[in-house]
Every structure is written in structure tokens, then in C-alpha cells.
Motif scaffolding. Structure first.
Motif, PDB file in Angstrom:
ATOM      1  N   GLU A 169     -10.409  -5.443   7.742  1.00  0.00           N
ATOM      2  CA  GLU A 169     -10.458  -6.794   8.315  1.00  0.00           C
ATOM      3  C   GLU A 169      -9.075  -7.424   8.322  1.00  0.00           C
ATOM      4  OE1 GLU A 169     -13.501  -9.793   7.913  1.00  0.00           O
ATOM      5  OE2 GLU A 169     -14.534  -8.472   6.513  1.00  0.00           O
ATOM      6  N   ALA A 170      -8.337  -7.218   7.244  1.00  0.00           N
ATOM      7  CA  ALA A 170      -6.977  -7.767   7.170  1.00  0.00           C
ATOM      8  C   ALA A 170      -6.106  -7.164   8.261  1.00  0.00           C
ATOM      9  CB  ALA A 170      -6.369  -7.502   5.790  1.00  0.00           C
ATOM     10  N   MET A 171      -6.248  -5.847   8.512  1.00  0.00           N
ATOM     11  CA  MET A 171      -5.481  -5.208   9.567  1.00  0.00           C
ATOM     12  C   MET A 171      -5.849  -5.759  10.936  1.00  0.00           C
ATOM     13  SD  MET A 171      -3.075  -3.208   8.739  1.00  0.00           S
ATOM     14  CE  MET A 171      -2.853  -2.547  10.385  1.00  0.00           C
ATOM     15  N   GLN A 172      -7.129  -6.048  11.138  1.00  0.00           N
ATOM     16  CA  GLN A 172      -7.549  -6.640  12.403  1.00  0.00           C
ATOM     17  C   GLN A 172      -6.857  -7.989  12.609  1.00  0.00           C
ATOM     18  OE1 GLN A 172     -11.853  -6.701  13.011  1.00  0.00           O
ATOM     19  NE2 GLN A 172     -12.032  -4.953  11.634  1.00  0.00           N
ATOM     20  N   SER A 173      -6.824  -8.792  11.555  1.00  0.00           N
ATOM     21  CA  SER A 173      -6.176 -10.099  11.654  1.00  0.00           C
ATOM     22  C   SER A 173      -4.682  -9.954  11.903  1.00  0.00           C
ATOM     23  CB  SER A 173      -6.418 -10.915  10.371  1.00  0.00           C
ATOM     24  OG  SER A 173      -7.744 -11.351  10.297  1.00  0.00           O
ATOM     25  N   TYR A 174      -4.051  -9.015  11.197  1.00  0.00           N
ATOM     26  CA  TYR A 174      -2.614  -8.775  11.413  1.00  0.00           C
ATOM     27  C   TYR A 174      -2.337  -8.387  12.856  1.00  0.00           C
ATOM     28  CZ  TYR A 174       1.698  -6.190  11.818  1.00  0.00           C
ATOM     29  OH  TYR A 174       2.907  -5.727  12.272  1.00  0.00           O
ATOM     30  N   LEU A 175      -3.138  -7.458  13.387  1.00  0.00           N
ATOM     31  CA  LEU A 175      -2.917  -6.970  14.742  1.00  0.00           C
ATOM     32  C   LEU A 175      -3.175  -8.061  15.774  1.00  0.00           C
ATOM     33  CD1 LEU A 175      -4.487  -3.453  14.300  1.00  0.00           C
ATOM     34  CD2 LEU A 175      -2.086  -3.938  14.761  1.00  0.00           C
ATOM     35  N   ARG A 176      -4.198  -8.885  15.533  1.00  0.00           N
ATOM     36  CA  ARG A 176      -4.441 -10.002  16.438  1.00  0.00           C
ATOM     37  C   ARG A 176      -3.244 -10.956  16.421  1.00  0.00           C
ATOM     38  NH1 ARG A 176      -9.883  -9.802  14.597  1.00  0.00           N
ATOM     39  NH2 ARG A 176      -9.423 -11.345  12.989  1.00  0.00           N
ATOM     40  N   GLY A 177      -2.747 -11.241  15.223  1.00  0.00           N
ATOM     41  CA  GLY A 177      -1.597 -12.127  15.102  1.00  0.00           C
ATOM     42  C   GLY A 177      -0.379 -11.571  15.814  1.00  0.00           C
TER      43      GLY A 177
END
Length: 487
Positions: A169-177
Motif C-alpha cells: 500500500e505504501a508503494m502504491q501511494s509513493y507511485l501515485r505521488g
């Protein structure tokens, strides 16, 4: 009431835990950005009372740059989460309120009334997330939503089982950012990207690359903020970059972010070059690091090396507008106006709606003394923007009308630029060019000294700017260069 009693809140089918910030729908953790979660906590705690926009700014965005669009965007994100689209109501000219029953429940570690809250599984220390980054980036390029998974060992699962974790989930947020920050078309992109990076580090405080993203977000915000508020945001950018490298000393993205901060904010040219070269050593195909190194080298007058680095960046990422545009200030510093004019004209043909492409072309038309063409382009921009002309265009129009002999028209645009420069150091930097070109040298130096004091990012180009030619040998100008450590 004892200090160890805390609350959770239930409304409709959702459960909000404000102490360990998280939103749950049944046993499912709801994906929500940190800012949106803070806004929701305020709304829920008011239990139907109105939360004003002023209270939102003071509580959620305190000491940070925020515009009306940031609040609207965050409220919009919240409304998308809930099936009941009337749950969050707008109260005209007052604020927002939660339109539903809120149940406040004691959460006491010593009480049998405590409601169990599901906690995420612990994250393994050695996370093979680099393949996740490549996979999720491809998905994000199409949908802005990434799905990443990491392999973990669990006492109740086989070692080869692949399961979603907080790290994914953290990686998803990083990639979205990262996707948001890299997109010039997203409104308030710095704020939105930083929200995603903050959510990533909240979900996984050991995810080094998320801190590198946070450093990028804060740094980008800082250079667009007025001084002195920018100073505190810049400090956050440095701390995030240092944290990324403390967690993972060989993180290329961490060195790239820190090098960019040293170049744009700290004016530590040697430190910036060192960090960016280290980033490239760790990740030779990092196009952003090559582009940033090119800009750093050009500040130091090493234009041939700079052009070589830009060429590498372009070969790695030939569709990046930022990388294509990075050649122009280097060519300008070298005085290669003919080449730059051809390239910027081609750039504009391929990006007809880009105001940046148009201004790059106009800049080299100006250097080639094609003032009438600059005026035509600039007036077209003014028409399309309903008279709200960016400071760079105001400067070019004032100068072009001056050179064309239309003094009154020049004075009109110069007056607009002077008004804007009273509150915007970027406009003040452009104004200094106009003063320098019209022999108002004392006013030009005062404008540059003000930009120096307020750490205006554009000052890094001061030595290479052709429009400052009349100032270059003055004692005051050389003193400014010395204070900036520019050789």
C-alpha cells in the motif's frame, strides 16, 4: 476521566481510529490520504457540527502552503470514499459538516469494552520493492492506481505465498505521488503528491524511497512558496532526504533528491554535484539525476559537460518536457541562440498548448532581436489568459516594446511586473532584468539583493543570464555571486 481512555468513532458501516490514524470498513482498511484522514477526524469529532475552512487550514494545513483548491480536492477525495454521497455536506459560506449519526466508543486498554482493531502484519526489513516499482509504474501510467505485492514469511503462511501488506500500500501511494509530481497538468500537484508521500511513510515508516519522494514534494513546494514560509518547508525537504539515506544508504533516489535540494535551495554546488554523481553511479539510467547534474554544471560554467548530461537524460527519457526544456538555459548561457531558436521552435510545434514552450521560443526570438514576433506571441498569451500574464511574459513584453520604440506600451507591462514583484520574488528577479537592460542598475541590484535574501531559486542562473550583461563587472554584482558561492 482517566488519561488512558481514548475513543474510536463509528458512522454508517465505517470505523475511524484517530489515535492510530486509520479508517476501516468492516475488517478492510480503507485507502485514504493523510490530509483527507485529518479532515475526516475533524468532521467526525464535531458530530454534525460545522468545520469552517479557516479551522481546516489552521488544523490540517498549519504552517504549510495551501490554496482553496487543496481543501476542495481533499473534500472531493473523501466523498469518493463513501457510498452515501450526502455524508459530507457543504454549508455555503461556512464550511462542511458530517451529515450522519456518529457513535463515540471508549477504547481503553484496561477495559473489556475495548473494540478490537485489526493491525497490519509487521513488515519484513529486507523488502524486494524495486521490481514492485517497475511493475506498478507500468500500471500507474495507464490508471494512476498501482497494485504492488511483496513476498513475506509468516508463521501462518508458506514462505512462497504472495500477500498484500502495508508495504505494498505504501508503494502504491509513493507511485501515485511520483506520477502526480511528474505531471505538469495536475492542478496543485505539489500538495497532492506530498499527501501521497506522507501517507506512504505513515503506512511504512521504513520505506526509504517514500521519504525520497517526500523530499521531492517538499522541495518542489518550497521553491514555489514566498519567503520566509518556504524556509520551514525546505527544512522538511532536507530532513526527508536525510531520512531516506539513513534508511537505505545506497538509494539512488535519495541522492538525487538531496542533490536537487542542495542545488536549488542551499546553493551548495559541490555538494549537489557529489550527490547527483553518486545517484547516477547507483542508477546510471536515472534520467532525472542526469538532468539535474546538467543544470548544476551549467551554473558553474561547465556548459559542455552540462550538454552531455542532458543528452544522456534525453536518450533515457525522450518524451520528458522537463528534460527537453533543460537544454534551453544551457544553450542560452553559451550564447548558442541560432541552435536554441530552431530547437525551441520545434518544441513549440510539438507542444502547441504549452505556455513554457512558447516562452522558450519567445526568449530566443528576443535574443535574436525579433521583437515584433515576441510581441505577437506575448499578446496571444495575454488574450488566452484573460489578461493574467505570467511574470516571464510581462518581462519579455516590456523589454520587446521598449526595443520596438513603443515606450508607453512598454511602461504598461513594466508597471504590471513591478506590482507583481512586490509580493513575488520570481517576478522581482525578472524585473531586475528589465532594470538592467534600461540602465537602472541600482534598482536592478536592489531587486537581486532582495531575491538573494529570500533565497529565490532562480538566482542560481544569475551568472549565465544574458540580460544581466551590463551588471557583470560591477562590484555589487560580483559580491552577490560571491555570497552564492558561484565561481
Amino acid at each position: 476521566m482517566p488519561d488512558n481512555i481514548k475513543y474510536i468513532y463509528e458512522f454508517e458501516e465505517f470505523r475511524l481510529n484517530p489515535d492510530d490514524p486509520s479508517l476501516w470498513r468492516g475488517n478492510e482498511l480503507v485507502s485514504i490520504s493523510p490530509k483527507a484522514l485529518e479532515v475526516l477526524v475533524l468532521l467526525v469529532r464535531k458530530k454534525g457540527g460545522i468545520v469552517s475552512r479557516e479551522e481546516l487550514i489552521e488544523t490540517v494545513w498549519k504552517d504549510t502552503f495551501v490554496e482553496e483548491g487543496n481543501i476542495n480536492y481533499t473534500i472531493s477525495l473523501l466523498r469518493k470514499i463513501f457510498p452515501n454521497k450526502e455524508l459530507i455536506k457543504t454549508v455555503p459560506r461556512q464550511g462542511y459538516r458530517l451529515n450522519g449519526e456518529v457513535r463515540e466508543i471508549f477504547k481503553n486498554v484496561e477495559s473489556p469494552r475495548e473494540i478490537p482493531i485489526l493491525q497490519p502484519e509487521p513488515v519484513a526489513e529486507n523488502r524486494p520493492y524495486r521490481w514492485v516499482l517497475a511493475l506498478a509504474s507500468a500500471v500507474l501510467a495507464l490508471s494512476l492506481v498501482g497494485f504492488a505485492y511483496v513476498s513475506r514469511t509468516d508463521s501462518s503462511a508458506k514462505a512462497t505465498e504472495i500477500q498484500p501488506t502495508h508495504t505494498s500500500e505504501a508503494m502504491q501511494s509513493y507511485l501515485r505521488g511520483k506520477m502526480i509530481l511528474d505531471s505538469k497538468s495536475v492542478e496543485n500537484r505539489e500538495e497532492k503528491a506530498t499527501d501521497e508521500f506522507q501517507r506512504a511513510v505513515m503506512l511504512d515508516p521504513t520505506l526509504a524511497i517514500a521519504y525520497a519522494g517526500l523530499a521531492e514534494g517538499f522541495a518542489t513546494t518550497s521553491v514555489r512558496m514566498p519567503y520566509p514560509r518556504s524556509r520551514d518547508v525546505a527544512a522538511k525537504a532536507r530532513a526527508a532526504a536525510d531520512k531516506a539515506l539513513a534508511l537505505e544508504p545506497d538509494l539512488a533516489e535519495g541522492y538525487s533528491a538531496r542533490g536537487w535540494i542542495k542545488k536549488n535551495i542551499d546553493w551548495d554546488w559541490a555538494g549537489a554535484e557529489s550527490d547527483l554523481r553518486r545517484s547516477i553511479e547507483l542508477s546510471p539510467k536515472n534520467a532525472a539525476a542526469h538532468q539535474r547534474l546538467a543544470r548544476t554544471l551549467s551554473v558553474l560554467g561547465r556548459h559542455e559537460e552540462a550538454l552531455a548530461e542532458v543528452q544522456i537524460a534525453y536518450e533515457l527519457d525522450p518524451i520528458s518536457e522537463i528534460i527537453i526544456a533543460a537544454r534551453f538555459p544551457i544553450l542560452e548561457a553559451r550564447g548558442d541562440y541560432d541552435i536554441a531558436l530552431q530547437e525551441s521552435e520545434s518544441f513549440l510545434r510539438e507542444n502547441k498548448t504549452s505556455i513554457h514552450a512558447a516562452r522558450a521560443y519567445a526568449t530566443f526570438l528576443y535574443h535574436k532581436r525579433n521583437f515584433r514576433e515576441v510581441i505577437l506571441l506575448g499578446e496571444d498569451v495575454a488574450t488566452k489568459n484573460a489578461g493574467k500574464i505570467p511574470f516571464g511574459w510581462l518581462s519579455l513584453l516590456a523589454a520587446s516594446y521598449q526595443e520596438a520604440g513603443e515606450i508607453e506600451r512598454s511602461a504598461e507591462y513594466l508597471k504590471q511586473l513591478e506590482t507583481l514583484a512586490q509580493k513575488d520574488t520570481k517576478a522581482r528577479y525578472s524585473l531586475a532584468m528589465n532594470y538592467a537592460e534600461t540602465s537602472r542598475h541600482d534598482e536592478a541590484i536592489r531587486a537581486l539583493q532582495a531575491c538573494l535574501e529570500q533565497r529565490e531559486e532562480r538566482m542560481s542562473w544569475i551568472k549565465n543570464e544574458p540580460r544581466f550583461a551590463s551588471l557583470r563587472k560591477t562590484e555589487e554584482f560580483l559580491k552577490i555571486l560571491h555570497e552564492m558561492n558561484i565561481p
